[in-house]
Design an enzyme around this catalytic site. Structure first.
Site, PDB file in Angstrom:
ATOM      1  N   VAL A 329       0.838  -1.200   0.000  1.00 29.28           N
ATOM      2  CA  VAL A 329       0.000   0.000   0.000  1.00 29.28           C
ATOM      3  C   VAL A 329       0.873   1.250   0.000  1.00 29.28           C
ATOM      4  O   VAL A 329       1.683   1.451   0.901  1.00 29.28           O
ATOM      5  CB  VAL A 329      -0.949   0.033   1.211  1.00 29.28           C
ATOM      6  CG1 VAL A 329      -1.937   1.191   1.069  1.00 29.28           C
ATOM      7  CG2 VAL A 329      -1.684  -1.291   1.366  1.00 29.28           C
ATOM      8  N   SER A 330       0.703   2.088  -1.000  1.00 31.37           N
ATOM      9  CA  SER A 330       1.484   3.320  -1.136  1.00 31.37           C
ATOM     10  C   SER A 330       0.604   4.540  -0.888  1.00 31.37           C
ATOM     11  O   SER A 330      -0.542   4.583  -1.336  1.00 31.37           O
ATOM     12  CB  SER A 330       2.086   3.409  -2.546  1.00 31.37           C
ATOM     13  OG  SER A 330       2.657   4.683  -2.769  1.00 31.37           O
TER      14      SER A 330
END
EC number: 3.5.1.23
Length: 757
Positions: A329-330
Site C-alpha cells: 500500500v502506497s
C-alpha cells in the site's frame, strides 16, 4: 417486611460498587516520549539509500504507549513508534529495563512495540547486518534514544493508570493509499478478490480511551498505508504521514477540539496564549524595530526543554496512528510515472524503457513531498476525529495475551495437496530475490534490476557468489525466487537476517490485535485476519462473536521484511522477493497464530520457544564521532548568519527564514526539547514560545559548508500558519558545540523581530 436503614445503605453500597466495576472495568494509562534521535550525519532507515543522510528536523518523532489492565488481573501494553520498524535488540533491552523496574509485570508476552514505517528517521538501531549496512553499522545514539523513549512512555502510562473505559469504532478511508503492486495482487484467485471491493484495505479501526473522571485521554488507530510520502532524497527527520496525523490530532484535542480541520488551518493549541495585538501595522513595526538579533550566548542545558511549546509536565492526550498490513500500500495516490517522459510506468515491472530507476509514484501534493505528507496525514487525522467523536461501542470482557518465538528458517507447515489431503513442507532460511534490489515505486533501486524478475542474471549471480553461494536445497526451497542475497545463511561478522521471530496476540474485550514482525500485503493480511477471527468464533462462540474486531499491528517487536501470499510470491515483485522464508511463509503464520488463538481460548501457557539472539556486543560502528565544532574568527555559536529582513512584515502562508552559526546536532539531541523556537512578544515585553521543531509549520535545517568542515549552520524556516495571531515574533535557535577537548557547551541566539499581520 421493612428493611433497616443500615442494611439498605449496605445494599446500595454493593450495587454502586458493582455498577462502578461494570462501567469502568479497566485501568487505563497512556504515555508519550521523544525518540527523535540524531538529526545529523546518520543514514535514514527505510529506503536503503546511502546518500540519504539526516540534516535537520521536519517534526519530532515520539513513542506513544497505552496500558489496559484488569484491576486484579491481566494487562497489555502497546507502544507505537514514530520509527521505520521495531527492532529485536531494542525490544530485548526495553524488556530488560521493564523487568528491573516492575519485575514480571511487563514481559515479552504482554508488551507489543510497533513501528509506523516512516522512512525518514535515523537508522542504525537494528542488530542484523542487512538493516544497518547503509548506516555504516550500529548507531548507538539512535539505539539509546529509542530504547529510552519506549521505556519512558511505558513508565508514564503505568504511572497514569486510572479507572476508565475503552471504546472502539471503525470506518473506511478511501483516498489515503493505493496498491503499488497491482499485477501481483491480480495473481490472487479471482474468487478471493471478488469478496473485496478494493485492492487495498480501506478500514481504519480506532480505540478511544476515556478516564472515569478526567474524560478522554487518548486514541490509537490502525490503518494500512506506507510511510513513504517523504521521498528517498529527503534529509529531514519526519514521522511522515502517520506522525503528522498524530501531531495534528493531539494538537486538535489540546486546543479544545474547536479548531477547524480544514487543509488551510492545521490545528494548533498554542495560539490562544498570545495576546491579540492591535492590527495597526506601523505600531507593530515600531515595536519590532526595538528588538534586534541577539549575539550567541551560553545557556543552561535544560533551557531548550523549559521553553518548548508542548510542556512535558502537563497531562498529555496521546494519539497514535499505528501501522497495519501496509506491504503493498502506497500513499502516493496519483499513480506511477516515468520521470523522463511523464508517461505511466510499465504495469508488470514498474519500469520505464526497462529501467526501474525512472519510475516513481506521485503523492497528492506532487511535486511537494511535504504537502503530500500533510495531505495523507490530514486524511487519516480527519477520519480518526470522526471515529473518535462517534465511538460508542465499549470494549468489554477479558484482557488476554499469547506470545511465542518461532524459528522461521526451518518450520514445518501443513499445506493442502493439489489432489486432496495435505502434506508437510518447510519454510526456508531467509533470502532476498532479485526483485528486492529493484526497490518499489515509492523508492526505486539501482542498476538493471526490475520487479517481477523470477530468473535473475549471470552477472549479479557472480557478484552474489562473492558473498555466499546458496546451496541447492536453499535454491529449491526458495523457488521461484532467484536468490540475490542468501542472508539467512550469512553469519559474518554476525547474523545478516533474523531466523527466530516473535508472534503475539493481545486481547482487550472484543478487540484482538495480531502483532506481526513484518509487512503483510493487503491480501496476506486479509487471510490472516479472517482465519483467526473465524477460528476464535468457532472455538468459543460464547466468548467471541462476529462483533469482534481483529486488527493487524505490522512491524511489531522485530523486523523480517515482507509477507506476501503464495500467489504473489510467484510473481516476484518487490514484496514477494522480500518475503524471506519462502513461498509458504504466510501459511506458516496462519498455522502458528491458530496455535496462539487456541491457547488464548483455553487459557493455556505455550512453550516460550527458541530465544532470539542478543547481538549488541557484536555490533560494529563505522560512523565517525563529532570531532570539534568551530566558528569563523569573531563569531560566536548562536550568532545570526542571515537575519530576517529589517522592518519585515509577513502574512499567513508566507515563509520566514533565519540562519545561525551552529554546532553539530549530535552533540545534544535536545530530547524533549527543541533546536528551534518561534517566539511572540507578549504584553509586558516578555517573549513566549508558540511554535517549535515539533510543529509541521517549522523546519530545522542543518548543514556544513564542506563535508569535513568543523563549521556548521542552522537554518530555521517558518511558514506562518493560518491560525497564527497577528503580532511581533522572532526566531530562536538552541544548539550545543563540542570543544577540541570534548566538552559540550549549550548556546542560543535569536533573530531580529518581525511582524505577522
Amino acid at each position: 417486611m421493612a428493611v433497616s436503614l443500615p442494611l439498605f445503605q449496605f445494599i446500595l453500597f454493593l450495587l454502586l460498587l458493582l455498577l462502578s466495576r461494570t462501567v469502568y472495568a479497566y485501568l487505563i494509562g497512556v504515555g508519550s516520549y521523544d525518540i527523535t534521535g540524531p538529526a545529523a550525519d546518520v543514514n535514514m532507515m527505510g529506503y536503503a539509500n546511502s546518500d540519504q543522510i539526516a540534516s535537520g528536523i521536519h517534526f519530532r518523532l515520539r513513542a506513544r504507549a497505552f496500558i489496559v489492565a484488569e484491576p486484579q488481573g491481566n494487562r497489555v501494553v502497546f507502544v507505537n513508534l514514530d520509527a521505520c520498524m521495531a527492532s529485536q535488540i531494542v525490544t530485548i533491552k526495553v524488556l530488560e529495563r521493564l523487568k528491573a523496574r516492575y519485575g514480571e509485570l511487563y514481559t515479552e508476552k504482554n508488551v507489543a512495540i510497533s513501528g509506523i514505517h516512516t522512512h525518514a528517521g535515523p537508522g542504525g538501531y537494528l542488530q542484523y547486518v542487512t538493516y544497518i549496512v547503509t548506516s555504516l553499522g550500529f548507531v548507538r545514539q539512535s539505539f539509546d534514544v529509542v530504547v529510552n523513549g519506549i521505556e519512558q512512555s511505558i513508565v508514564q502510562a503505568h504511572e497514569s493508570l486510572r479507572p476508565g473505559s475503552a471504546f472502539v469504532n471503525k470506518g473506511d478511508l478511501l483516498d489515503a493509499g493505493v496498491n503499488r503492486s497491482p499485477s501481483s495482487y491480480l495473481n490472487n484467485p479471482a474468487a478471493e478478490r471478488s469478496k473485496y471491493k478494493y485492492d487495498v484495505d480501506k478500514e481504519m479501526t480506532l480505540v478511544k480511551f476515556v478516564d472515569s473522571q478526567l474524560g478522554p485521554t487518548g486514541s490509537f488507530n490502525w490503518f494500512a498505508t506506507h510511510g513513504t510520502s517523504m521521498s528517498r532524497t529527503n534529509s529531514l527527520i519526519s514521522g511522515d504521514n502517520k506522525g503528522a496525523a498524530a501531531r495534528f490530532m493531539e494538537d486538535w484535542f489540546e486546543n479544545g477540539q474547536k479548531n477547524s480541520v480544514s487543509s488551510r488551518n492545521i490545528p494548533r493549541r498554542v495560539s490562544t496564549i498570545v495576546s491579540d495585538f492591535s492590527r495597526n501595522r506601523d505600531r507593530l513595526l515600531d515595536i519590532a524595530a526595538t528588538y534586534k538579533s541577539s549575539r550567541g550566548h551560553s545557556v543552561d542545558k535544560s533551557l531548550d526543554v523549559k521553553t518548548r511549546v508542548r510542556n512535558g509536565s502537563k497531562r498529555k492526550f496521546v494519539s497514535a496512528f499505528c501501522q497495519s498490513n501496509c506491504g503493498d500500500v502506497s500513499p502516493n495516490t496519483l499513480g506511477t510515472f516515468c520521470i523522463d517522459t511523464g508517461l505511466p510506468c510499465d504495469f508488470n515491472h514498474s519500469t520505464c524503457n526497462g529501467q526501474n530507476e525512472l519510475c516513481y509514484g506521485r503523492g497528492p501534493g506532487y511535486p511537494d513531498e511535504f504537502e503530500s505528507t500533510r495531505i495523507i496525514g490530514e486524511k487519516q487525522f480527519k477520519m480518526a476525529v470522526e471515529l473518535f467523536n462517534k465511538a460508542t461501542e465499549k470494549l468489554q470482557g477479558k484482557i488476554g495475551y499469547q506470545h511465542a518465538y518461532l524459528d522461521f528458517s526451518n518450520l514445518d507447515v501443513t499445506v493442502p495437496k493439489a489432489g486432496g489431503g495435505s502434506e508437510t513442507v518447510k519454510t526456508c532460511p531467509a533470502a532476498m530475490g532479485f526483485g528486492f534490489a529493484a526497490g518499489t515505486t515509492d523508492g526505486p533501486g539501482a542498476f538493471d534490476f526490475k520487479q517481477g524478475d523470477d530468473q535473475g542474471n549471470v552477472f549479479w549471480r557472480l557478484v552474489r557468489n562473492v558473498l555466499r553461494t546458496p546451496g541447492p536445497e536453499q535454491v529449491q526451497c526458495q523457488k521461484p525466487k532467484p536468490i540475490l542475497l542468501d542472508t539467512g545463511e550469512m553469519k559474518e561478522p554476525y547474523d545478516w537476517a533474523p531466523s527466530i521471530l516473535p508472534i503475539q496476540i493481545l486481547r482487550i474485550g472484543q478487540l484482538v490485535i495480531l502483532s506481526v514482525p513484518g509487512e503483510f500485503t493487503t491480501m496476506a493480511g486479509r487471510r490472516l485476519r479472517d482465519a483467526i477471527k473465524s477460528f476464535l468464533i468457532s472455538s468459543d462462540p460464547k466468548e467471541f462473536s462476529n462483533n469482534m474486531h481483529v486488527v493487524i499491528a505490522g512491524l511489531t517487536n522485530t523486523y523480517s521484511q515482507y509477507i506476501a501470499t503464495f500467489e504473489e510470491y510467484e510473481v516476484q515483485r518487490y514484496e514477494g522477493a522480500s518475503t524471506l522464508y519462502g513461498r509458504h511463509t504466510l501459511t506458516a503464520y496462519i498455522q502458528e497464530f491458530k496455535k496462539l488463538a487456541t491457547a488464548l481460548v483455553n487459557g493455556l501457557t505455550l512453550p516460550r520457544g527458541p530465544q532470539p539472539p542478543d547481538l549488541l556486543d557484536k555490533q560494529i560502528s563505522l560512523l565517525s564521532p563529532v570531532v570539534v565544532d568551530s566558528t569563523p574568527l569573531g563569531v560566536k555559536f548562536g550568532d545570526v548568519k542571515a537575519d530576517v529582513p529589517p522592518k519585515s512584515t509577513f502574512r499567513r502562508g508566507q515563509q520566514v527564514n533565519a540562519t545561525f552559526w551552529s554546532g553539530c546536532p549530535r552533540n545534544d539531541l535536545m530530547t524533549e526539547g527543541s533546536f528551534a523556537v518561534v517566539e511572540t512578544l507578549r504584553e509586558g515585553g516578555k517573549w513566549a514560545p508558540v511554535y517549535d521543531d515539533d510543529d509541521f509549520s517549522l523546519k530545522f535545517k542543518w548543514s556544513r559548508p564542506a563535508k569535513l568542515s568543523s563549521e556548521s549552520q542552522a537554518t530555521i524556516e517558518w511558514r506562518v500558519p493560518e491560525s497564527a495571531v497577528a503580532g511581533v515574533y522572532r526566531i530562536r535557535h538552541y544548539g550545543a558545540s563540542k570543544s577540541l577537548f570534548g566538552s559540550i557547551s549549550s548556546f542560543s541566539g535569536s533573530s531580529s523581530a518581525f511582524v505577522v499581520v
